[in-house]
Motif scaffolding. Structure first.
Motif, PDB file in Angstrom:
ATOM      1  N   PHE A 193      -6.952  -2.910  -1.449  1.00  0.00           N
ATOM      2  CA  PHE A 193      -6.721  -1.481  -1.677  1.00  0.00           C
ATOM      3  C   PHE A 193      -7.049  -1.046  -3.100  1.00  0.00           C
ATOM      4  O   PHE A 193      -6.812   0.103  -3.455  1.00  0.00           O
ATOM      5  CB  PHE A 193      -5.262  -1.127  -1.340  1.00  0.00           C
ATOM      6  N   ARG A 248       0.843  -1.210   0.000  1.00  0.00           N
ATOM      7  CA  ARG A 248       0.000   0.000   0.000  1.00  0.00           C
ATOM      8  C   ARG A 248       0.875   1.255   0.000  1.00  0.00           C
ATOM      9  O   ARG A 248       0.678   2.182  -0.795  1.00  0.00           O
ATOM     10  CB  ARG A 248      -0.887  -0.026   1.259  1.00  0.00           C
ATOM     11  N   VAL A 300      -6.448   4.668  -2.152  1.00  0.00           N
ATOM     12  CA  VAL A 300      -4.988   4.605  -2.301  1.00  0.00           C
ATOM     13  C   VAL A 300      -4.563   5.246  -3.626  1.00  0.00           C
ATOM     14  O   VAL A 300      -3.552   5.958  -3.693  1.00  0.00           O
ATOM     15  CB  VAL A 300      -4.488   3.151  -2.177  1.00  0.00           C
TER      16      VAL A 300
END
Lengths: 486, 486
Positions: B190, B171, B434
């Motif tokens: 994510f 991430r 993200v």
């Protein structure tokens, strides 16, 4: 980690290769080995750790509905393959070296024998878990060695690389010999001792240092370690601590354990001065603990300088294995099972001779000196080779074959290192508790010569190949060389 | 991490101090700051990451029945305190710099204003999360910078320090600018691109390299990157890849993306030779990707040597931030709220001047050059200070106060960096995705001068104190000095 489905904790290419095998292959059994090439920090040995979490991972391996939906959304997997995944479970065999065992480069730590699709999927998570925990157990073992019998407390959670790194790092540190951890969750999950003192903020929240110490001693009379460096260690911290200890004594309170913690400044100088001050006040049994960017090299040096510290809190440098933050374990195919059940050895060549793999379905025998119980060498051989310890054993260096050692029958013992963990997908192994593993690890380290435990330029433990394995490897290399030049 | 209760992911001393405050204090509001002292790898900036996971952690904060039972079993906590814990929730305020923002040493990244028991408990987990993700986002940003616009793929899961380090490291790597990750679970959780090719085991499972390539190309014609170093890169791998590409062309298959991956040997030499071979065969658009122990320094050097690589897979050295595996963020008390609501500044002194904290309830203003949009300096001040950008702004170096910079009114802009995240225990902030954070981070890096982005000996961004904060700090230090000498 215990509740999260880690099935997708894998590299995408494991799944694309799986689909490739699904489309093109018979899904035959293969052998994959986990091994590593160098001990961290140029040490003489490493410590195996992480097997219990590998077992949990394999047991829980399944693709949930959401997992399959996610993969479908990537647009690269066929419905047939996704259907296969939705019914996936691990059906193979896994052999491994037990946690807490001392291990050496080149030898298989984990051996997976499974249909190729299954064996491929599990690569990433097995490596992730074994690499991490073996790294930290090895580092902790070095730190514990440097402390020459003093207790090492694992204090690294706040600097660990994420929650799991703190949690499983604490587990590995205990395996490597730490007496406890500050990590409360690790204490709860692994039933290991939790430890701690107080922070500078405790001191700062009271009107003065004396009051802060006094209140702490009142609350925790049995484990009363006072942090003495908030304002001035020798002018303020140690005198205030001594005043509080004196008052406890005057009140007839006998703490089980008490003392001070240094967390800044020159630890050799401050600890020696503090020791004098404590001794002069009659507190000869007060413990001096220290923390502040410690590692095995600094502890080694502080010991040489006569630092009066007997308890060490080690954080960042141990929980991240700072000088060498990865273990470097790899997962390589060693054999494919033929139609008749026989294992056909496979080799991965490389321009770097060190990187050439050992082919075949193998095991390891550890050879001990019968008189001392110390390790003579590890011998990698095919899984079906049989040895008789009453006979002479010839060992030779696989990179310098003229270097030979003959052990007379009766002077050595042998122990097979790879234990069956999963057979036909069923786990047949029960992990010991972390405390049991730690106790076993201490015994394991007693099988090493002192020369191997040394922090700097240690003596290497020989990892040799059996004659049969050496011959097979040589033949495969010659065949490949001929093929490449034809 | 998302499903596990992380409330006990804390150091034992947070809980013993909490009990101490419970017994001795009014549980008054205090201010704690998270800050760090040095950019990793001696870089010119860092990248903030991990806030979303801190928010999850704070939201989920509660002691389960089992947690309380475990703590009771330790024998050091009173029933009154355990009762308090069983009803615990976070009721304070948290301010933070948003993820993806470029950040600098000494400035508060996260500010917790809460009753002291709550503020103390959350120290360890906040530091763990912010330290880890900011470290990897910063490292990734350096690697991305070195690649001069080429794509960086995050390939480190197998060498990460446990499952979370792989997952949240991926991430953070995306936030730092990587184009994708091999980590499938990170992709799912994510919503970031997942990428990969195949391993040596794919090649070894077929009768020869050509067949392995041919099958891979048949299965994945649109993302056909062939690993060419299993046997011999230039004699076998590249020629077999070219043969397969030629056959695809003959069959009229036009892959979206295709090429080769180098994973060993000298990447500069091999990539240039492979480029010539591919070009001569008419595959000028074939991508040459590379992996094998890469980091920003090696990529920087390979670029200088003219390596013909335009896609980079970076594993171990990025996911562990190998040369600097910890971020070093700390959590220090800065103020205690008095009975009238005012914040009484607190300072932690140290023999090391660099380690002295900035007292008070503070915020940060980032000062930009109005013409270029580049950062002139960060200004740490009390939270209630007000600035008028039409007026002249005087900046001075807090360690060398004669170094002064005057910015004329109208030539600069100011932006407050700390955003409210929790107010009275309620989360009032919604984390961006993200991908959004990564896009924002790219813009953030455009506010840095090129001299600050340089890998080696970069220009330092000034982090200054307001006159009022500087004066308060100086007075506190003088008062302490007087006290110590009296």
């Amino acid at each position: 980690m215990s509740t999260q489905n880690l099935t997708l904790l894998t590299d995408l290419y494991e799944l694309t290769m799986m689909q490739g095998y699904f489309e093109t292959q018979e899904n035959e059994n293969v052998v994959f080995d986990v091994f590593f090439r160098h001990n961290p920090d140029a040490g003489g040995y490493s410590v195996m750790a992480g097997l219990e979490q590998v077992i949990e991972y394999i047991k829980n391996l399944h693709f949930s509905y959401e997992d399959v939906e996610y993969l479908r959304g990537l647009g690269i997997f066929s419905e047939d393959f996704l259907h296969y995944l939705s019914g996936f479970h691990f059906s193979g065999n896994i052999y491994a070296i037990e946690e807490g065992t001392v291990i050496f480069p080149k030898e298989p730590l984990v051996k997976v024998i499974a249909p190729i699709m299954e064996a491929q999927l599990v690569e990433t998570a097995i490596l992730n878990i074994i690499n991490h925990q073996s790294l930290i157990a090895t580092k902790a073992s070095r730190v514990v060695f440097a402390a020459q019998g003093d207790g090492i407390m694992e204090f690294g959670l706040r600097r660990a690389q994420g929650p799991d790194a703190g949690l499983y790092g604490a587990r590995a540190a205990i395996i490597g010999g730490c007496v406890g951890t500050s990590n409360v969750l690790a204490g709860k999950l692994f039933n290991v001792p939790v430890m701690g003192t107080h922070a500078h903020s405790w001191i700062m929240s009271f009107k003065d240092e004396y009051t802060a110490f006094k209140e702490y001693a009142r609350l925790y009379p049995n484990a009363c370690t006072l942090l003495v460096d908030t304002y001035d260690t020798l002018k303020s911290g140690v005198p205030n601590a001594i005043r509080v200890f004196q008052e406890m004594r005057d009140e007839g309170i006998k703490p089980k354990s008490y003392g001070i913690r240094l967390d800044s400044g020159d630890l050799a100088y401050l600890s020696k001065q503090a020791r004098i001050m404590l001794d002069e006040a009659g507190f000869t049994d007060a413990v001096i603990a220290a923390s502040n960017d410690l590692d095995e090299l600094l502890i080694h040096d502080l010991k040489i300088q006569g630092a009066a510290i007997t308890s060490w809190g080690v954080g960042t440098n141990m929980i991240t294995s700072k000088d060498c933050p990865s273990f470097g374990g790899v997962y390589k195919m060693a054999a494919i099972q033929g139609p008749g059940g026989e294992f056909i050895p496979k080799i991965k060549i490389s321009e770097n001779v060190e990187k050439i793999t050992n082919p075949g379905n193998k095991t390891i025998y550890r050879v001990y000196d019968r008189a001392t119980g110390k390790i003579r060498a590890d011998l990698i051989c095919f899984a079906d080779e049989i040895y008789d310890t009453d006979q002479e054993l010839l060992l030779f260096d696989p990179h310098a074959t003229w270097k030979k050692t003959r052990l007379s029958g009766g002077t050595y013992t042998m122990r097979e290192m790879l234990k069956p963990i999963f057979i036909h997908g069923e786990c047949i192994y029960k992990s010991p508790t972390v405390k049991e593993i730690a106790a076993y690890c201490t015994k394991e380290k007693n099988t090493l010569w002192e020369e191997t435990k040394r922090l700097f330029n240690p003596h290497r433990v020989y990892v040799d190949l059996s004659q049969k394995l050496y011959d097979t490897k040589t033949k495969l290399l010659n065949d490949m060389s001929k093929q490449a030049n034809s």
